[in-house]
Scaffold this motif. Structure first.
Motif, mmCIF file in Angstrom:
data_model
loop_
_atom_site.group_PDB
_atom_site.id
_atom_site.type_symbol
_atom_site.label_atom_id
_atom_site.label_comp_id
_atom_site.label_asym_id
_atom_site.label_seq_id
_atom_site.Cartn_x
_atom_site.Cartn_y
_atom_site.Cartn_z
ATOM 1 N N SER A 4 -26.670 101.332 -45.533
ATOM 2 C CA SER A 4 -26.034 102.637 -45.722
ATOM 3 C C SER A 4 -26.639 103.657 -44.768
ATOM 4 C CB SER A 4 -26.211 103.100 -47.161
ATOM 5 O OG SER A 4 -25.566 102.196 -48.031
ATOM 6 N N TYR A 9 -18.327 99.761 -44.367
ATOM 7 C CA TYR A 9 -17.318 100.806 -44.569
ATOM 8 C C TYR A 9 -16.041 100.163 -45.090
ATOM 9 C CZ TYR A 9 -20.171 104.232 -42.125
ATOM 10 O OH TYR A 9 -21.175 105.091 -41.773
ATOM 11 N N CYS A 18 -19.004 104.011 -47.588
ATOM 12 C CA CYS A 18 -19.944 103.013 -47.072
ATOM 13 C C CYS A 18 -20.757 102.439 -48.226
ATOM 14 C CB CYS A 18 -20.869 103.645 -46.035
ATOM 15 S SG CYS A 18 -21.937 102.456 -45.213
ATOM 16 N N TYR A 69 -21.887 103.018 -35.795
ATOM 17 C CA TYR A 69 -20.717 102.428 -36.443
ATOM 18 C C TYR A 69 -20.188 101.308 -35.550
ATOM 19 C CZ TYR A 69 -16.017 101.807 -38.240
ATOM 20 O OH TYR A 69 -14.858 101.258 -38.746
ATOM 21 N N ASN A 89 -22.304 99.860 -40.711
ATOM 22 C CA ASN A 89 -23.300 100.804 -40.242
ATOM 23 C C ASN A 89 -24.523 100.008 -39.796
ATOM 24 O OD1 ASN A 89 -24.233 103.662 -40.023
ATOM 25 N ND2 ASN A 89 -25.853 102.851 -41.319
#
Length: 127
Positions: free
Chosen positions: A47, A61, A56, A83, A72
């Motif tokens: 996260s 995501y 997320c 990302y 992430n």
């Protein structure tokens, strides 16, 4: 990505990572139009560090229908996030639940048993 490993070695590393950590990752990329795979261990996906994002979950995501649309990835210095779209990421995992986005370590159920055995062996040495 460095060219140090064959694809077979990369697959073996991914499998060992998935057994111990629950999953392993690879980023599909290229250098000078030559396809490459950047291998990632499970702790490099998580996260966002600076602020919570409700889309997320554990570094994955989720899209409108609960599908994984990206990940992430922590950078080398662990202070920034990156990302990576799901289309550019390989996730090696053995899902146990249909709603899961990350895997569970296959070996997790044996950790307590191994620790118990080690404690018994230590007590037997002292006796």
């Amino acid at each position: 990505m460095t060219g140090r490993f064959t694809f077979g070695q990369v697959q073996a590393m991914w499998q060992r990572g998935a057994l111990g950590d629950g999953d392993a990752f690879g980023i599909l990329t290229s250098i000078n139009d030559v396809p490459k795979i950047q291998c990632l261990e499970a702790h490099r996906v998580g996260s966002p560090r600076e602020e919570a994002d409700p889309k997320c979950i554990d570094g994955a995501y989720l899209g409108r229908y609960g599908e994984v649309v990206g990940f992430n990835v922590y950078t080398d210095d662990d202070t920034k996030n990156r990302y990576v779209p799901a289309s550019a990421m390989i996730q090696v995992v053995d899902f146990e639940r249909p709603s899961a986005v990350r895997g569970y370590p296959v070996l997790q159920s044996s950790f307590n048993s191994v620790r118990d055995h080690l404690e018994v062996f230590e007590l037997e040495k002292r006796a």
